[in-house]
Design a protein around this motif. Structure first.
Motif, PDB file in Angstrom:
ATOM      1  N   THR A   1     -11.737   7.296  -1.203  1.00 28.22           N
ATOM      2  CA  THR A   1     -10.970   6.279  -0.491  1.00 28.22           C
ATOM      3  C   THR A   1     -10.706   6.780   0.911  1.00 28.22           C
ATOM      4  O   THR A   1     -10.473   7.964   1.127  1.00 28.22           O
ATOM      5  CB  THR A   1      -9.614   5.979  -1.165  1.00 28.22           C
TER       6      THR A   1
ATOM      7  N   CYS B   1      -8.775   5.360   4.727  1.00 22.69           N
ATOM      8  CA  CYS B   1      -7.958   4.345   5.385  1.00 22.69           C
ATOM      9  C   CYS B   1      -8.130   4.473   6.885  1.00 22.69           C
ATOM     10  O   CYS B   1      -8.134   5.581   7.425  1.00 22.69           O
ATOM     11  CB  CYS B   1      -6.488   4.523   5.033  1.00 22.69           C
TER      12      CYS B   1
ATOM     13  N   THR C   1      -8.943  -0.379   4.178  1.00 25.33           N
ATOM     14  CA  THR C   1      -9.123   0.641   3.148  1.00 25.33           C
ATOM     15  C   THR C   1     -10.533   0.500   2.610  1.00 25.33           C
ATOM     16  O   THR C   1     -10.973  -0.597   2.282  1.00 25.33           O
ATOM     17  CB  THR C   1      -8.124   0.458   1.990  1.00 25.33           C
TER      18      THR C   1
ATOM     19  N   VAL D   1      -5.902  -4.205  -7.322  1.00 32.77           N
ATOM     20  CA  VAL D   1      -4.820  -3.272  -7.013  1.00 32.77           C
ATOM     21  C   VAL D   1      -4.597  -3.177  -5.508  1.00 32.77           C
ATOM     22  O   VAL D   1      -3.448  -3.183  -5.037  1.00 32.77           O
ATOM     23  CB  VAL D   1      -5.114  -1.880  -7.615  1.00 32.77           C
ATOM     24  N   THR D   2      -5.660  -3.143  -4.737  1.00 36.72           N
ATOM     25  CA  THR D   2      -5.540  -3.075  -3.279  1.00 36.72           C
ATOM     26  C   THR D   2      -4.840  -4.313  -2.732  1.00 36.72           C
ATOM     27  O   THR D   2      -3.963  -4.215  -1.866  1.00 36.72           O
ATOM     28  CB  THR D   2      -6.929  -2.912  -2.633  1.00 36.72           C
ATOM     29  N   LYS D   3      -5.181  -5.479  -3.256  1.00 37.83           N
ATOM     30  CA  LYS D   3      -4.525  -6.715  -2.816  1.00 37.83           C
ATOM     31  C   LYS D   3      -3.052  -6.736  -3.204  1.00 37.83           C
ATOM     32  O   LYS D   3      -2.213  -7.201  -2.437  1.00 37.83           O
ATOM     33  CB  LYS D   3      -5.245  -7.940  -3.398  1.00 37.83           C
ATOM     34  N   GLU D   4      -2.719  -6.239  -4.386  1.00 35.84           N
ATOM     35  CA  GLU D   4      -1.327  -6.169  -4.815  1.00 35.84           C
ATOM     36  C   GLU D   4      -0.519  -5.231  -3.921  1.00 35.84           C
ATOM     37  O   GLU D   4       0.630  -5.530  -3.565  1.00 35.84           O
ATOM     38  CB  GLU D   4      -1.222  -5.747  -6.282  1.00 35.84           C
ATOM     39  N   ILE D   5      -1.098  -4.109  -3.557  1.00 35.30           N
ATOM     40  CA  ILE D   5      -0.419  -3.183  -2.652  1.00 35.30           C
ATOM     41  C   ILE D   5      -0.212  -3.841  -1.287  1.00 35.30           C
ATOM     42  O   ILE D   5       0.866  -3.747  -0.688  1.00 35.30           O
ATOM     43  CB  ILE D   5      -1.210  -1.875  -2.516  1.00 35.30           C
ATOM     44  N   GLU D   6      -1.231  -4.530  -0.815  1.00 38.03           N
ATOM     45  CA  GLU D   6      -1.121  -5.242   0.471  1.00 38.03           C
ATOM     46  C   GLU D   6       0.007  -6.284   0.418  1.00 38.03           C
ATOM     47  O   GLU D   6       0.828  -6.375   1.333  1.00 38.03           O
ATOM     48  CB  GLU D   6      -2.434  -5.918   0.828  1.00 38.03           C
ATOM     49  N   ASN D   7       0.069  -7.067  -0.652  1.00 39.51           N
ATOM     50  CA  ASN D   7       1.112  -8.071  -0.793  1.00 39.51           C
ATOM     51  C   ASN D   7       2.500  -7.426  -0.820  1.00 39.51           C
ATOM     52  O   ASN D   7       3.443  -7.960  -0.252  1.00 39.51           O
ATOM     53  CB  ASN D   7       0.910  -8.890  -2.070  1.00 39.51           C
ATOM     54  N   HIS D   8       2.595  -6.300  -1.475  1.00 35.86           N
ATOM     55  CA  HIS D   8       3.880  -5.601  -1.545  1.00 35.86           C
ATOM     56  C   HIS D   8       4.314  -5.097  -0.162  1.00 35.86           C
ATOM     57  O   HIS D   8       5.470  -5.198   0.207  1.00 35.86           O
ATOM     58  CB  HIS D   8       3.793  -4.438  -2.518  1.00 35.86           C
ATOM     59  N   LEU D   9       3.357  -4.580   0.597  1.00 39.15           N
ATOM     60  CA  LEU D   9       3.683  -4.028   1.914  1.00 39.15           C
ATOM     61  C   LEU D   9       3.981  -5.102   2.946  1.00 39.15           C
ATOM     62  O   LEU D   9       4.730  -4.860   3.889  1.00 39.15           O
ATOM     63  CB  LEU D   9       2.547  -3.136   2.399  1.00 39.15           C
TER      64      LEU D   9
END
Length: 78
Positions: A36, A38, A43, A69-77
């Motif tokens: 990975t 960034c 990412t 998972v990457t999209k969920e992290i993005e939404n959270h941030l």
């Protein structure tokens, strides 16, 4: 399921490299490495793998999971 070990962390390039050392992935692949990196707003996930046979499918389910998972992290941030 898989068991991984972190083999490299490069703070300068913001890259982490994992090597799969056990689990379901190694039943299908001789080797499997995940990288990975960034860069500002991006990412990048890279899968390096060696199939055990030519009939082994590409790891698209794992790719879909990583994308989710990457999209969920993005939404959270955001």
């Amino acid at each position: 399921m898989s068991k991984q070990v972190i083999v490299a962390v490069d703070h300068e390039t913001k890259t982490i490299t994992w090597k799969v050392i056990g689990g379901d992935l190694l039943e299908l692949y001789d080797s499997f490495t995940i990288i990975t990196s960034c860069d500002h707003h991006w990412t990048t996930w890279t899968f390096l793998y060696e199939k055990k046979t030519e009939d082994t499918l590409e790891p698209l389910v794992l790719l879909a999971y990583v994308l989710h998972v990457t999209k969920e992290i993005e939404n959270h941030l955001l």
